[in-house]
Write a protein that holds these residues in place. Structure first.
Motif, PDB file in Angstrom:
ATOM      1  N   ASN A 150       0.622  -1.168   0.027  1.00  0.00           N
ATOM      2  CA  ASN A 150       0.023   0.030  -0.041  1.00  0.00           C
ATOM      3  C   ASN A 150       0.862   1.238   0.094  1.00  0.00           C
ATOM      4  O   ASN A 150       0.356   2.490   0.111  1.00  0.00           O
ATOM      5  N   ASP A 160      -1.335   6.461   4.683  1.00  0.00           N
ATOM      6  CA  ASP A 160      -0.799   7.191   3.703  1.00  0.00           C
ATOM      7  C   ASP A 160      -0.008   8.492   4.520  1.00  0.00           C
ATOM      8  O   ASP A 160       0.486   9.383   4.003  1.00  0.00           O
ATOM      9  N   ASN A 216      -2.146  -4.222   3.653  1.00  0.00           N
ATOM     10  CA  ASN A 216      -3.471  -4.151   3.096  1.00  0.00           C
ATOM     11  C   ASN A 216      -4.337  -3.191   3.544  1.00  0.00           C
ATOM     12  O   ASN A 216      -5.680  -3.290   3.558  1.00  0.00           O
ATOM     13  N   TRP A 217      -3.766  -2.128   4.221  1.00  0.00           N
ATOM     14  CA  TRP A 217      -4.342  -1.236   5.148  1.00  0.00           C
ATOM     15  C   TRP A 217      -4.592  -0.134   4.020  1.00  0.00           C
ATOM     16  O   TRP A 217      -3.696   0.643   3.701  1.00  0.00           O
ATOM     17  N   SER A 218      -5.915   0.556   3.789  1.00  0.00           N
ATOM     18  CA  SER A 218      -6.239   1.542   2.888  1.00  0.00           C
ATOM     19  C   SER A 218      -6.637   2.648   3.728  1.00  0.00           C
ATOM     20  O   SER A 218      -7.360   2.829   4.747  1.00  0.00           O
TER      21      SER A 218
END
Length: 950
Positions: free
Chosen positions: A525, A697, A722-724
């Motif tokens: 990510n 982010d 897989n952390w959005s």
């Protein structure tokens, strides 16, 4: 020494505990990583990883020498332990052991200057000396090439000290020690320990007084008294020398013989015998002091370090109130919410011990109810004993903490300390092995039996309530009397006699820092991962850091970042607070939160054998916080109590007043959480902060591990890859409203009546920047002015005047601001004189008397030579990598520092200091007794504003 991770205010006073056992592992085996939280390394396997191989020999003069070889870094931990402590002091000579610890840093016949000068010349790290009831020790970690110099230094103060102990030095260090006593007494609850000792140990018992001693006995100490004390107790046959690190026994023996072999034997101190006392009946005492909440502590007299019940009592106390999942935590803090903090610990000395159990009452709750419940829970625990799961979790946590400290050879709790402690206090350097063998096989029945033996006897209950202080300070005779001993007094005799000339050996070539290579990669990510390998211990440290910190707090919600982080540790969508605590204990993992002004960081310290399930737990905490409303109110109460307590300490009052004055009240760096702002925070505020700042982010991951990156990366990918990120934008901080330094200095006096010391704190914002090429010059310039023990501010007020226990000036570096701060706790009757000296020293330094050539050589050599020792541990490496990223520096930054230092000149350091610091633009905050202090300050000619402590 104080070693507590969780303690009440009263327990802080008695934490003169023996150091934590810190040992070295055998080579870690490549076991497959556990796949889930229950598949963890067995306790017995962890015990097998704990060993400190050593060799022991004795010189003809009786000096015991222990050598442990550890070649991981070009450094050696040197520790000298003398078999004498405060329990061995005769009547009317209390505090002599501790006083002599100070005198032995003030120069010997062939090294007549302050010992910190010689230590810095060698590039020593982790150096100090300590005194407790049972022993006095001195320690330093030095580059291998400086080992011979260190042995010369230690042997000179062992065999050739008395010619350098002058009346002048005695008078000065007497004043320093008395200010150390004042500094402790001046803290909230600072008089409680005296009452505990006086109650548990009757007059004439070796432990009937504290190591700091009494003012009267220190006043009465004559030069002949202290010289006789040295002759009686500091011979080689009453000492143990431990060398741990880049040295073998074969290499060590000729060096030890060379420097220590000719020192004559002295009398042998037979440590005072002392029985474990038994109170005739339960004793309950109530004291008042400037505390935010009532604390209730029970103290049991128990056996000392060599008793068979030591481990059982220690583990039993941890289960009751030491672990995060302890019974008292679960019942009094989580479930019933009657207390904001609980504690339990077993403080074992050589002959006796003190087992302490306590609780800090939640404001608004009836203290009598908390005391009743505390007694009920203790009684139930003693009757039932712990469960097998509790014992395993407590034992695993203990061992895991040991393994995490395996890298350090010296310092307060390294391998040298472990070996010396065993030899001096238990007659066996391998004493720790016996304790860990017991730990591995300890049963609930053994703990229950130990608790029933020792905790069914009469105990002391100490209740410390908010209010006007109970008890009086014991003041030195020199205060409040004549002006004798002041600046105009005739100086005391200072002539040094050299009985044998012993030239200092040259320093051998020193190895420069080899900072680990740092690999940078990314998760699926986009989260950046910084990785370095350190294979000295089978442990892994992982930090996930977010560009937030306390600087991300809105002005009207100061404290929301801290409260958010605290709540995230207290429950996820799938695990309760209790379940998280228990999971960490089973895994031997520790997950902590923090990060400071600029970053919000979650740090995992894990056993590599349990890394994957530990990462899973960390990811659940970071990604799935529950922000449970009930937990919020519990943690809010703890936060508010902590704030209120900080407003009752001199340091807390001073820093809370100074920060907005230096940075600006609305600047991100200028405020702190208050009771009002924390009370106003809602659950929605926490969720919003987490969604705005603590997101993938806005994150970076840092890893230091004995495992290869290929072994670590799959677990990281599973945990965080897989952390959005949410659709909302990342937060932004605004530093445009930074305050400017005032045009002239002023004083803010915070009235704190009945304070034997004043706490002076001065500060100003500077034009410097963390990214400036000259920031290193500024930091090193400050090493001459205020940055370390030998700096001018400390040498003046502590070593020359004797008015303070320690003074420091510091360059406070944040990502977006650099401030300069000066901190000085000083005796109350010298507050004005001390502040005048601080102002004079700073003014002269930045105008007419900058860095001298002698200071430049000392500072540069020290900074270069101590680099390998500074990065001995994986935790230090992890912090170094994070700082490099925070300040946008290359990853080889620390390896280039030596050349940066070599290029420095006195002029470059002066230029940096003079561009940043102005002596007449400080805001000075003074916390003290205004009635006594204000007249002194008014004589300085600066504006003085007096405010009352909140």
């Amino acid at each position: 020494m104080i070693k507590t991770t969780k303690t009440s205010l009263a327990a802080l006073a008695i934490a003169l505990a023996t150091p934590a056992l810190v040992v070295t592992p055998v080579q870690a085996q490549g076991a497959a990583q556990a796949a889930d939280a229950q598949d963890v390394a067995p306790l017995e396997d962890l015990v097998e990883q704990v060993a400190i191989p050593y060799q022991e020999f004795e010189l003809e003069n009786g000096l015991t020498v222990i050598v442990h070889e550890d070649r991981k870094a070009p450094i050696v931990g040197v520790a000298v332990w003398y078999n004498v402590g405060s329990k061995d002091e005769p009547q009317d000579q209390t505090g002599f052991a501790h006083l002599f610890e100070h005198l032995m840093f003030n120069g010997s016949e062939n090294a007549p200057n302050d010992y910190f000068q010689y230590l810095q010349e060698m590039g020593a790290t982790d150096y100090n000396g300590t005194t407790d009831f049972d022993r006095t020790n001195y320690f330093q970690t030095v580059p291998t090439g400086a080992l011979e110099r260190a042995l010369w230094l230690e042997s000179d103060r062992m065999g050739y000290l008395l010619g350098a102990v002058t009346q002048e030095k005695l008078d000065n260090q007497r004043g320093v020690v008395q200010n150390e006593k004042r500094q402790g007494d001046n803290q909230p609850g600072g008089l409680v320990f005296y009452e505990i000792v006086n109650t548990l140990y009757p007059d004439g018992h070796p432990y009937d007084h504290t190591p700091i001693g009494s003012m009267a006995d220190l006043d009465a100490a004559s030069l002949e008294d202290v010289q006789n004390w040295f002759r009686d107790n500091y011979g080689p046959n009453n000492a143990t020398l431990v060398l741990a690190g880049d040295i073998s026994a074969a290499e060590a023996r000729p060096l030890v013989e060379k420097y220590f072999g000719s020192i004559a034997r002295g009398p042998v101190n037979e440590p005072a015998r002392a029985e474990v006392t038994v109170l005739e009946e339960d004793v309950r005492k109530v004291m008042q002091d400037q505390v935010a909440a009532t604390s209730i502590d029970k103290y049991y007299s128990v056996p000392g370090i060599t008793d068979r019940d030591l481990t059982a009592l220690t583990v039993g106390a941890n289960i009751l109130g030491g672990l995060a999942s302890s019974r008292l935590d679960n019942m009094l803090v989580r479930d019933e919410q009657l207390a904001v903090q609980v504690s339990a610990g077993n403080y074992a000395f050589q002959r006796v011990g003190i087992l302490n159990i306590g609780a800090v009452v939640k404001p608004g709750v009836d203290a009598a109810l908390v005391e009743q419940r505390l007694n009920e829970i203790i009684a139930e625990y003693i009757a039932e004993g712990p469960t097998e799961d509790e014992v395993r979790r407590a034992a695993t946590s203990d061992l895991a903490g040991t393994i995490r400290g395996l890298e350090q050879v010296g310092g307060f709790g390294g391998k040298a300390v472990t070996l010396a402690q065993g030899e001096v206090l238990a007659g066996d350097p391998g004493f720790f092995e016996r304790q860990f063998d017991i730990l591995a096989t300890l049963t609930p029945a053994e703990i229950k039996a130990a608790m029933q033996t020792w905790m069914t006897r009469p105990a002391l209950t100490m209740v410390l309530e908010p209010g006007e202080r109970t008890g009086e300070y014991e003041e030195a005779a020199s205060v409040g009397g004549s002006e004798e001993g002041g600046d105009d007094a005739e100086p005391a005799a200072s002539e040094i006699t050299v009985t044998k000339t012993r030239p200092a050996p040259d320093l051998a070539p020193l190895t420069e820092l080899d900072f680990p290579d740092v690999t940078q990669t990314t998760l699926s990510n986009g989260i950046t991962v910084y990785y370095a390998q350190r294979d000295a211990v089978p442990a892994t440290r992982v930090s996930i850091s977010f560009d937030a910190g306390s600087a991300a707090d809105p002005v009207d919600l100061r404290g929301v970042e801290g409260l958010t982080l605290s709540l995230m540790e207290e429950g996820t969508t799938s695990m309760s607070s209790r379940e998280i605590a228990e999971a960490q204990e089973r895994l031997g993992a520790n997950i902590s939160v923090g990060g400071g002004s600029d970053r919000s960081t979650f740090t995992l310290s894990a056993l590599s054998a349990n890394l994957d399930p530990s990462l899973d737990l960390m990811a659940d905490i970071v990604r799935n916080p529950a922000f449970d409303a009930n937990e919020l109110e519990r943690i809010r109460a703890q936060e508010i109590t902590g704030i209120e307590q900080s407003l009752r300490t001199p340091q807390g009052l001073a820093y809370r007043a100074l920060n907005p004055l230096v940075y600006g009240a609305t600047n991100p760096y200028g405020g702190q959480a208050t009771v009002e702002t924390v009370q106003a925070i809602t659950r929605d505020d926490l969720v919003e902060f987490q969604q705005t700042w603590l997101r993938p982010d806005n994150a970076q991951v840092f890893v230091v591990s004995d495992l290869a990156l290929s072994e670590v990366l799959p677990g990281l990918e599973e945990a965080f890859g897989n952390w959005s990120a949410p659709a909302t934008p990342v937060g932004e901080k605004d530093f445009s409203n930074m305050a400017e330094a005032p045009e002239s200095s002023r004083i803010v006096l915070i009235n704190r009546p009945n304070s034997p010391q004043s706490f002076i704190l001065g500060g100003q914002i500077t034009p410097a920047s963390a990214s400036d090429d000259t920031i290193t010059d500024l930091v090193n310039a400050n090493n001459a002015l205020g940055g370390n023990f030998l700096a001018r501010l400390n040498m003046n007020l502590r070593e020359t005047k004797g008015w303070s226990y320690g003074v420091r000036g510091g360059v406070s570096i944040d990502e977006n601001a650099v401030a300069y701060l000066v901190q000085a706790p000083v005796q109350a009757d010298r507050t004005g004189d001390s502040l005048a000296e601080l102002i004079r020293e700073v003014d002269e330094f930045v105008t007419t008397s900058g860095v001298t050539d002698e200071e430049l050589v000392r500072i540069v050599n020290n900074e270069i030579r101590q680099l390998p020792g500074q990065f001995e541990t994986s935790g230090a490496v992890l912090g170094g990598i994070q700082n490099n990223v925070l300040y946008d520096r290359p990853m080889d930054y620390y390896e280039t520092l030596a050349d940066t230092y070599r290029a420095q000149t006195a002029q470059s350091l002066d230029d940096a200091a003079r561009a940043a610091i102005s002596a007449d633009r400080f805001v000075w905050v003074v916390v003290g007794d205004a009635e006594q202090v204000r007249p002194q300050l008014e004589r300085l000619g600066l504006p003085v504003e007096t405010i009352e402590a909140e």
